[in-house]
Design a protein around this motif. Structure first.
Motif, PDB file in Angstrom:
ATOM      1  N   GLY A  21       0.806  -1.210   0.000  1.00  0.00           N
ATOM      2  CA  GLY A  21       0.000   0.000   0.000  1.00  0.00           C
ATOM      3  C   GLY A  21       0.841   1.262   0.000  1.00  0.00           C
ATOM      4  N   THR A  25       0.686   4.088  -2.930  1.00  0.00           N
ATOM      5  CA  THR A  25       0.386   5.505  -2.664  1.00  0.00           C
ATOM      6  C   THR A  25       1.624   6.387  -2.729  1.00  0.00           C
ATOM      7  OG1 THR A  25       0.628   5.088  -0.280  1.00  0.00           O
ATOM      8  CG2 THR A  25      -1.591   4.913  -1.226  1.00  0.00           C
ATOM      9  N   THR A 112      -5.058  -0.399   7.205  1.00  0.00           N
ATOM     10  CA  THR A 112      -5.654   0.933   7.044  1.00  0.00           C
ATOM     11  C   THR A 112      -5.088   1.942   8.034  1.00  0.00           C
ATOM     12  OG1 THR A 112      -7.514   0.322   8.490  1.00  0.00           O
ATOM     13  CG2 THR A 112      -7.803  -0.005   6.111  1.00  0.00           C
ATOM     14  N   ARG A 117      -5.353   6.141   1.857  1.00  0.00           N
ATOM     15  CA  ARG A 117      -5.580   6.408   0.435  1.00  0.00           C
ATOM     16  C   ARG A 117      -6.991   6.948   0.250  1.00  0.00           C
ATOM     17  NH1 ARG A 117      -5.127   2.294  -4.825  1.00  0.00           N
ATOM     18  NH2 ARG A 117      -4.394   3.909  -6.272  1.00  0.00           N
ATOM     19  N   ARG A 119     -10.567   7.970  -1.539  1.00  0.00           N
ATOM     20  CA  ARG A 119     -11.470   7.299  -2.480  1.00  0.00           C
ATOM     21  C   ARG A 119     -11.318   7.923  -3.874  1.00  0.00           C
ATOM     22  NH1 ARG A 119     -13.706   2.768   0.203  1.00  0.00           N
ATOM     23  NH2 ARG A 119     -13.516   3.286   2.415  1.00  0.00           N
ATOM     24  N   SER A 132      -9.411   3.735   5.058  1.00  0.00           N
ATOM     25  CA  SER A 132      -8.707   3.993   3.812  1.00  0.00           C
ATOM     26  C   SER A 132      -9.338   3.211   2.664  1.00  0.00           C
ATOM     27  CB  SER A 132      -7.238   3.601   3.964  1.00  0.00           C
ATOM     28  OG  SER A 132      -6.566   3.599   2.723  1.00  0.00           O
ATOM     29  N   SER A 133      -9.168   3.731   1.446  1.00  0.00           N
ATOM     30  CA  SER A 133      -9.659   3.025   0.279  1.00  0.00           C
ATOM     31  C   SER A 133      -8.857   1.763   0.007  1.00  0.00           C
ATOM     32  CB  SER A 133      -9.591   3.948  -0.944  1.00  0.00           C
ATOM     33  OG  SER A 133     -10.015   3.282  -2.117  1.00  0.00           O
ATOM     34  N   PHE A 134      -7.619   1.701   0.535  1.00  0.00           N
ATOM     35  CA  PHE A 134      -6.720   0.569   0.295  1.00  0.00           C
ATOM     36  C   PHE A 134      -6.513  -0.211   1.584  1.00  0.00           C
ATOM     37  CE2 PHE A 134      -2.751  -1.637   0.195  1.00  0.00           C
ATOM     38  CZ  PHE A 134      -2.592  -2.070  -1.103  1.00  0.00           C
ATOM     39  N   PRO A 135      -6.722  -1.548   1.545  1.00  0.00           N
ATOM     40  CA  PRO A 135      -7.353  -2.334   0.481  1.00  0.00           C
ATOM     41  C   PRO A 135      -8.856  -2.340   0.675  1.00  0.00           C
ATOM     42  CG  PRO A 135      -6.617  -3.806   2.192  1.00  0.00           C
ATOM     43  CD  PRO A 135      -6.228  -2.412   2.644  1.00  0.00           C
ATOM     44  N   SER A 136      -9.583  -3.005  -0.202  1.00  0.00           N
ATOM     45  CA  SER A 136     -11.031  -3.057  -0.080  1.00  0.00           C
ATOM     46  C   SER A 136     -11.436  -4.045   1.006  1.00  0.00           C
ATOM     47  CB  SER A 136     -11.654  -3.476  -1.407  1.00  0.00           C
ATOM     48  OG  SER A 136     -13.038  -3.702  -1.245  1.00  0.00           O
ATOM     49  N   HIS A 186     -13.782   2.344  -4.805  1.00  0.00           N
ATOM     50  CA  HIS A 186     -12.400   1.874  -4.741  1.00  0.00           C
ATOM     51  C   HIS A 186     -11.721   2.022  -6.093  1.00  0.00           C
ATOM     52  CE1 HIS A 186     -12.496   0.138  -0.724  1.00  0.00           C
ATOM     53  NE2 HIS A 186     -13.660  -0.406  -1.003  1.00  0.00           N
ATOM     54  N   ASP A 190      -7.198  -1.406  -5.308  1.00  0.00           N
ATOM     55  CA  ASP A 190      -7.736  -1.658  -3.968  1.00  0.00           C
ATOM     56  C   ASP A 190      -8.440  -3.013  -3.903  1.00  0.00           C
ATOM     57  OD1 ASP A 190      -6.878   0.907  -3.394  1.00  0.00           O
ATOM     58  OD2 ASP A 190      -8.860   1.805  -3.657  1.00  0.00           O
TER      59      ASP A 190
END
Length: 601
Positions: A21, A25, A112, A117, A119, A132-136, A186, A190
């Motif tokens: 991640g 990013t 997270t 990250r 969206r 965070s958007s990462f990971p889903s 996402h 992600d």
């Protein structure tokens, strides 16, 4: 118990995902394919349609936290109520599914915290969570839940039905992943990492709970013999020829652990024994005071043809202690937490199948370990004896959780002892000079594989006439990771290098593991250390002396494939004072002992 070491992979997994991640990013953010992700999100947002939006909304809700928790609870309850499965297997299946979902969520939350990250910069069709958007998280949870159900279905179903059910279950995480990108929640990377996170969690849990020890079987069910040219000499001096499994007249004594062997399993064991001609059955239950029940008395009062043990390693150990040196064969019905002896002997995990195949198989002599120490009366073990970290983990594991979760109950106990200080000890092999060492734990083994086939002692064989020793002394996080990597990437049997003999040693994993081999091992500790035998905790002490007892226990094992010798070399002796088929002469054995051991030679 020891398979809790596999849980060290989860922090490694979290660190790997977090590191990925930070790359996504950071330095890789402007490089292909990450550079085109914004364009993918905008293209999907510009082409939204009513039907697709409705379907994607359903998939997104299916993977929401509330839905995942509810579906997991329902699935776990259903797994515990599945008819026709032994209780241990039902609990194992439920623990696998619940553990996979929980572990994935824990990894997700840890990542997270490290990776922030935003969206995608497009209209969002769902309320954006604070994470965070990462990971889903949606995709990871769906992969753990529906992928876990697919794993269980693959083992339960067959044919076209299995392909259909497994295929549909595996489509769900993919559909969730596409839906989350479509709905602007996402970036594509992600959801890809969400799929990987859930999949890796499933691999860790499946490896620990379901993966069978690799390697072939001989006709006796023992591991295939080593064929390297350096495996000669004293490596296999205790080989035994298999004989036919007992049948016909004579008493059958059944030792039952009341918690491990439920009423349904007991009823099936009775029926299987009757079908095999064992009509004269005497049952005895174990207690804390009598871990072998009344086995010694039952064996002494009548001619006994067979002893059947329905329990785990501790119950098998206690019964082996009574039967050591006698001619009465033992059949194992694995109903315990670890069942490590049964696993190392390649017995089926299902209790009914294990007994059925053992009764139709052969009897083989295997070694036992005799052990004593300060505050530890002379006794025997079939699997492993240990002191330090391993024994502390066994001692402090909750009995209630062990009954409910199996080996996973040791995980919390293990975490409590990761920071325990190293111990100072001396190791004396076959009467040689003492070797001064520091370590976190020492294990003396008659067999080598832990839960999930983890090869802690790759040279150990139950018919080798020797005991194997390993010292674990990892230094810091890097040391623990090196030890875990070494154990997880090695085959279950030794792949290279000469076999150790008395006084020799071998180091591995950057010095975190050190191996020895001997017929007698004397251990002395600078301070009292917790001790364990075959998964049972014993009082702390400063001394342990273990000595091999070659071929002391006869065990009923399944026949697998064409007949092969149990080991590579050495004279063979077997069960009674007659000749084996094929003309091999065998010698008589003394009658079974009817009490506790009277000492160590």
């Amino acid at each position: 118990m020891r398979s809790g070491l596999l849980l060290l992979l989860l922090p490694l997994q979290a660190a790997s995902v977090a590191g990925l991640g930070l790359l996504v990013t950071g330095p890789l953010a402007g490089r292909w394919p990450l550079s085109v992700e914004d364009g993918v999100n905008r293209a999907l947002a510009d082409r939204r349609e009513t039907l697709v939006t409705a379907v994607s909304a359903g998939m997104s809700r299916l993977a929401a936290t509330e839905s995942i928790v509810t579906l997991t609870l329902v699935a776990v309850l259903a797994l515990l109520l599945v008819p026709g499965l032994p209780q241990v297997r039902r609990w194992r299946n439920a623990a696998f599914l619940a553990g996979s979902v929980a572990a994935q969520s824990a990894v997700f939350l840890l990542v997270t915290v490290v990776v922030g990250r935003a969206r995608p910069d497009v209209p969002h069709l769902d309320a954006a969570p604070p994470t965070s958007s990462f990971p889903s998280g949606h995709v990871g949870a769906a992969t753990a839940l529906f992928g876990g159900l697919a794993v269980l279905a693959a083992g339960r179903l067959s044919g076209a039905r299995r392909a259909l059910v497994v295929g549909l279950l595996l489509l769900v995480p993919t559909a969730v992943a596409v839906s989350r990108v479509y709905r602007g929640m996402h970036h594509p990377s992600d959801v890809v990492v969400g799929l990987l996170n859930g999949g890796c969690t499933l691999l860790v849990m499946a490896y620990a709970l379901f993966w069978s020890t690799p390697g072939t079987r001989t006709s006796t069910g023992l591991p295939a013999p080593r064929t390297r040219p350096d495996d000669t000499g004293a490596a296999h001096t205790a080989t035994r020829i298999p004989t036919a499994a007992p049948a016909g007249p004579g008493r059958t004594v059944v030792v039952r652990h009341p918690h491990g062997c439920d009423d349904g399993t007991a009823a099936r064991v009775r029926a299987l024994l009757r079908g095999h001609g064992c009509t004269d059955q005497v049952w005895t239950s174990t207690t804390a005071e009598e871990p072998a029940g009344a086995l010694a008395a039952r064996v002494a009062e009548a001619d006994t043809a067979l002893v059947v043990v329905c329990g785990g390693d501790g119950t098998v150990r206690a019964c082996a202690d009574v039967l050591s040196g006698g001619g009465i064969p033992l059949a194992i019905v694995p109903c315990g937490t670890g069942n490590l002896l049964a696993r190392n002997l390649r017995l089926p995990a299902d209790p009914d199948t294990a007994l059925r195949e053992a009764l139709a198989g052969t009897t083989v002599g295997i070694d036992l370990g005799r052990i004593h120490g300060d505050g530890l009366a002379p006794t025997r073990f079939t699997v492993m004896a240990g002191a330090g970290f391993d024994a502390a983990m066994v001692r402090d594991a909750s009995a209630r959780l062990k009954r409910r979760l199996g080996w996973a109950a040791y995980v919390l106990s293990a975490l409590r002892h990761l920071g325990d200080p190293r111990m100072r000890l001396s190791v004396r092999l076959d009467g040689g000079a003492p070797l001064e060492r520091r370590a976190r734990m020492v294990v003396v083994g008659n067999v080598g594989s832990l839960q999930g086939g983890l090869p802690l002692l790759p040279d150990a064989r139950p018919d080798s006439g020797r005991l194997e020793v390993v010292l674990l002394d990892p230094r810091g996080v890097a040391g623990w990771l090196a030890a875990a990597r070494h154990l997880l990437t090695r085959p279950a049997t030794r792949a290279s290098g000469p076999r150790l003999t008395g006084g020799q040693e071998r180091r591995a994993a950057r010095g975190a593991l050190e191996y020895f081999s001997a017929e007698r091992i004397d251990l002395r500790f600078a301070r009292p250390q917790p001790r364990e035998l075959d998964g049972d905790a014993f009082a702390a002490g400063t001394r342990l002396t273990a000595e091999v007892e070659p071929g002391a226990l006869r065990v009923c094992l399944p026949v697998r494939g064409p007949a092969e010798p149990v080991a590579a070399a050495g004279p063979v002796r077997a069960a009674d004072g007659a000749e084996e088929p094929g003309g091999a002469r065998v010698t008589a054995r003394p009658p079974a002992r009817t009490g506790r051991p009277d000492g160590v030679r």
